[in-house]
Design a protein around this motif. Sequence first.
Motif, PDB file in Angstrom:
ATOM      1  N   GLY A  91       0.943  -1.287   0.305  1.00  0.00           N
ATOM      2  CA  GLY A  91      -0.093   0.549   0.152  1.00  0.00           C
ATOM      3  C   GLY A  91       0.509   1.041   0.369  1.00  0.00           C
ATOM      4  N   ILE A  92       0.367   2.547  -0.354  1.00  0.00           N
ATOM      5  CA  ILE A  92       0.883   3.305  -0.403  1.00  0.00           C
ATOM      6  C   ILE A  92       1.218   4.323   1.220  1.00  0.00           C
ATOM      7  N   LYS A  93       0.714   3.889   2.165  1.00  0.00           N
ATOM      8  CA  LYS A  93       0.883   4.098   3.248  1.00  0.00           C
ATOM      9  C   LYS A  93       2.066   2.798   3.862  1.00  0.00           C
ATOM     10  N   ALA A  94       2.571   1.938   3.424  1.00  0.00           N
ATOM     11  CA  ALA A  94       3.758   1.097   3.450  1.00  0.00           C
ATOM     12  C   ALA A  94       4.899   1.917   3.064  1.00  0.00           C
ATOM     13  N   VAL A  95       4.599   2.240   1.420  1.00  0.00           N
ATOM     14  CA  VAL A  95       5.451   2.124   0.738  1.00  0.00           C
ATOM     15  C   VAL A  95       6.618   3.710   2.030  1.00  0.00           C
ATOM     16  N   GLU A  96       5.469   4.423   1.694  1.00  0.00           N
ATOM     17  CA  GLU A  96       6.270   5.808   2.704  1.00  0.00           C
ATOM     18  C   GLU A  96       6.220   5.538   4.345  1.00  0.00           C
ATOM     19  N   LYS A  97       6.143   4.398   4.796  1.00  0.00           N
ATOM     20  CA  LYS A  97       6.587   4.139   6.341  1.00  0.00           C
ATOM     21  C   LYS A  97       8.046   3.346   5.702  1.00  0.00           C
ATOM     22  N   HIS A  98       8.257   2.692   4.836  1.00  0.00           N
ATOM     23  CA  HIS A  98      10.051   2.216   4.053  1.00  0.00           C
ATOM     24  C   HIS A  98      10.516   3.470   4.060  1.00  0.00           C
TER      25      HIS A  98
END
Length: 190
Positions: free
Chosen positions: A168-175
């Motif tokens: 998800g986009i939120k997971a990409v932002e977290k990485h």
Amino acid sequence: MRLARELPGGIGESEPLPPEDRVVPTVTGRLETLFREHRPRLLRFLSRRTTNDTAEDLTQQAFVRLAALDQNVVDRLESPEAYLHRTAVNLLKDEAKAAARHAAHLHVCVDDVAIMGPDQIAALEARDMLARLEAAMLRLKPRTREIFLAHRIDGYSYAEIAARTGLGIKAVEKHMSRAIAHIDGHSSLR
């Protein structure tokens, strides 16, 4: 049949006359003969001692000085070549004096100046910074490193990275946040 009378400059009587400053006399004088005979040799002499442009100018000046003499004096010259040579030598001396007065020998053309090489200290610092960045990148988890490089190097947006990785986009932002914090913490100057 009437023959056309020739005017100065080879113009026929029936032809329109050019302006007065355009009429070229066909009579060759002593000065013109001297110019044609001695100019090449004088130019070679001066070219060996100065630049080509200056040699042309000095050759012209030597003949101007000869032309400034009274015609009777020019006709009585036993060796016009010697006169022109001596005049050229004197003009060279005058040129050297003028150059010394204007400090022309101290002038350096911008094209002759070597461009300084890169700053050695800056190069060493850049190399050191790259080594620290590389070491910090190698410490990242493979998935985080892949996402970081895809965004910062390849220019993918978070949505494109999410679509490619299945996250998800939120997971990409977290990485991305983890990668930036990790690299910032390990690559900064200490």
